[in-house]
Design a protein around this motif. Structure first.
Motif, PDB file in Angstrom:
ATOM      1  N   ASP A  79     -42.461 -70.765   6.662  1.00  0.00           N
ATOM      2  CA  ASP A  79     -42.580 -71.027   5.225  1.00  0.00           C
ATOM      3  C   ASP A  79     -42.973 -69.733   4.529  1.00  0.00           C
ATOM      4  O   ASP A  79     -44.136 -69.342   4.524  1.00  0.00           O
ATOM      5  N   VAL A  80     -41.990 -69.046   3.930  1.00  0.00           N
ATOM      6  CA  VAL A  80     -42.234 -67.727   3.352  1.00  0.00           C
ATOM      7  C   VAL A  80     -43.182 -67.802   2.151  1.00  0.00           C
ATOM      8  O   VAL A  80     -44.019 -66.918   1.968  1.00  0.00           O
ATOM      9  N   LYS A  81     -43.096 -68.848   1.343  1.00  0.00           N
ATOM     10  CA  LYS A  81     -43.983 -68.962   0.176  1.00  0.00           C
ATOM     11  C   LYS A  81     -45.429 -69.154   0.611  1.00  0.00           C
ATOM     12  O   LYS A  81     -46.333 -68.512   0.074  1.00  0.00           O
ATOM     13  N   ILE A  94     -47.982 -57.352  -2.363  1.00  0.00           N
ATOM     14  CA  ILE A  94     -46.593 -57.806  -2.357  1.00  0.00           C
ATOM     15  C   ILE A  94     -45.749 -56.706  -2.993  1.00  0.00           C
ATOM     16  O   ILE A  94     -45.990 -56.307  -4.127  1.00  0.00           O
ATOM     17  N   VAL A  95     -44.762 -56.209  -2.262  1.00  0.00           N
ATOM     18  CA  VAL A  95     -43.893 -55.139  -2.743  1.00  0.00           C
ATOM     19  C   VAL A  95     -42.710 -55.731  -3.513  1.00  0.00           C
ATOM     20  O   VAL A  95     -42.312 -55.215  -4.547  1.00  0.00           O
ATOM     21  N   GLU A  96     -42.125 -56.792  -2.994  1.00  0.00           N
ATOM     22  CA  GLU A  96     -41.047 -57.528  -3.654  1.00  0.00           C
ATOM     23  C   GLU A  96     -41.383 -59.003  -3.505  1.00  0.00           C
ATOM     24  O   GLU A  96     -41.596 -59.478  -2.391  1.00  0.00           O
ATOM     25  N   PRO A  97     -41.433 -59.751  -4.618  1.00  0.00           N
ATOM     26  CA  PRO A  97     -41.862 -61.149  -4.561  1.00  0.00           C
ATOM     27  C   PRO A  97     -40.883 -62.034  -3.783  1.00  0.00           C
ATOM     28  O   PRO A  97     -39.762 -61.622  -3.465  1.00  0.00           O
ATOM     29  N   VAL A  98     -41.319 -63.259  -3.534  1.00  0.00           N
ATOM     30  CA  VAL A  98     -40.471 -64.228  -2.854  1.00  0.00           C
ATOM     31  C   VAL A  98     -39.188 -64.406  -3.664  1.00  0.00           C
ATOM     32  O   VAL A  98     -39.233 -64.648  -4.870  1.00  0.00           O
ATOM     33  N   VAL A 105     -31.560 -68.112   2.543  1.00  0.00           N
ATOM     34  CA  VAL A 105     -32.499 -67.120   3.088  1.00  0.00           C
ATOM     35  C   VAL A 105     -33.472 -66.690   1.991  1.00  0.00           C
ATOM     36  O   VAL A 105     -33.066 -66.136   0.970  1.00  0.00           O
ATOM     37  N   TRP A 106     -34.747 -66.979   2.209  1.00  0.00           N
ATOM     38  CA  TRP A 106     -35.820 -66.562   1.294  1.00  0.00           C
ATOM     39  C   TRP A 106     -36.577 -65.420   1.923  1.00  0.00           C
ATOM     40  O   TRP A 106     -36.836 -65.425   3.132  1.00  0.00           O
ATOM     41  N   THR A 107     -36.944 -64.412   1.116  1.00  0.00           N
ATOM     42  CA  THR A 107     -37.656 -63.253   1.637  1.00  0.00           C
ATOM     43  C   THR A 107     -38.823 -62.874   0.738  1.00  0.00           C
ATOM     44  O   THR A 107     -38.840 -63.194  -0.453  1.00  0.00           O
ATOM     45  N   VAL A 108     -39.773 -62.184   1.315  1.00  0.00           N
ATOM     46  CA  VAL A 108     -40.828 -61.500   0.589  1.00  0.00           C
ATOM     47  C   VAL A 108     -41.084 -60.205   1.340  1.00  0.00           C
ATOM     48  O   VAL A 108     -41.007 -60.168   2.577  1.00  0.00           O
ATOM     49  N   LEU A 121     -39.108 -63.456   6.355  1.00  0.00           N
ATOM     50  CA  LEU A 121     -37.964 -64.214   5.883  1.00  0.00           C
ATOM     51  C   LEU A 121     -37.953 -65.616   6.468  1.00  0.00           C
ATOM     52  O   LEU A 121     -38.507 -65.861   7.531  1.00  0.00           O
ATOM     53  N   GLN A 122     -37.359 -66.509   5.695  1.00  0.00           N
ATOM     54  CA  GLN A 122     -37.249 -67.899   6.080  1.00  0.00           C
ATOM     55  C   GLN A 122     -35.791 -68.307   5.916  1.00  0.00           C
ATOM     56  O   GLN A 122     -35.215 -68.142   4.834  1.00  0.00           O
ATOM     57  N   ARG A 123     -35.212 -68.811   6.975  1.00  0.00           N
ATOM     58  CA  ARG A 123     -33.836 -69.322   6.904  1.00  0.00           C
ATOM     59  C   ARG A 123     -33.899 -70.826   6.765  1.00  0.00           C
ATOM     60  O   ARG A 123     -34.547 -71.496   7.544  1.00  0.00           O
ATOM     61  N   MET A 124     -33.195 -71.337   5.772  1.00  0.00           N
ATOM     62  CA  MET A 124     -33.199 -72.785   5.513  1.00  0.00           C
ATOM     63  C   MET A 124     -32.137 -73.471   6.353  1.00  0.00           C
ATOM     64  O   MET A 124     -31.149 -72.960   6.675  1.00  0.00           O
TER      65      MET A 124
END
Length: 124
Positions: A79-81, A94-98, A105-108, A121-124
């Protein structure tokens, strides 16, 4: 709580990322699994014995991750968030937000020790 993660890939930024991709393929048996050419965000993704390498042009000087060859390390989380919230609570920058990097694909990106850029990263 501790964030459970597993290694995903190393992103390298190089003067001639195409020649570097050719070198990894020719010399070490890597296989090209994806290639995106300019003007989009150019990159070559390789599979090197099960290790994912992403190669792209050099980054701007002064950016987190720096101008050197290693842009960032990437780890998959469930869970990336939630991971980002927990890390902010621990004082992580945090350099680049969620963000949704691409569908599913969600990243932070966070700043690690000595300005190492780390992608979760989170792959859905």
């Amino acid at each position: 709580m501790s964030i459970a993660c597993r290694f995903d890939h190393v992103h390298l930024r190089l003067d001639d990322y195409i020649a570097a991709a050719d070198w990894f393929c020719d010399r070490l048996g890597a296989r090209v699994v994806n290639r995106i050419d300019p003007p989009a965000r150019p990159k070559v993704d390789l599979d090197l014995g099960g290790v994912k390498l992403t190669l792209s042009p050099l980054a701007a000087r002064g950016a987190v991750g720096g101008p050197g060859p290693i842009d960032h390390l990437a780890f998959v989380v469930a869970d990336v968030k939630a991971a980002a919230e927990e890390l902010v609570g621990k004082g992580t920058v945090i350099v680049e937000p969620v963000t949704m990097a691409r569908p599913g694909v969600w990243t932070v990106f966070i700043e690690g020790p000595e300005r190492i850029k780390i992608e979760l990263l989170q792959r859905m």
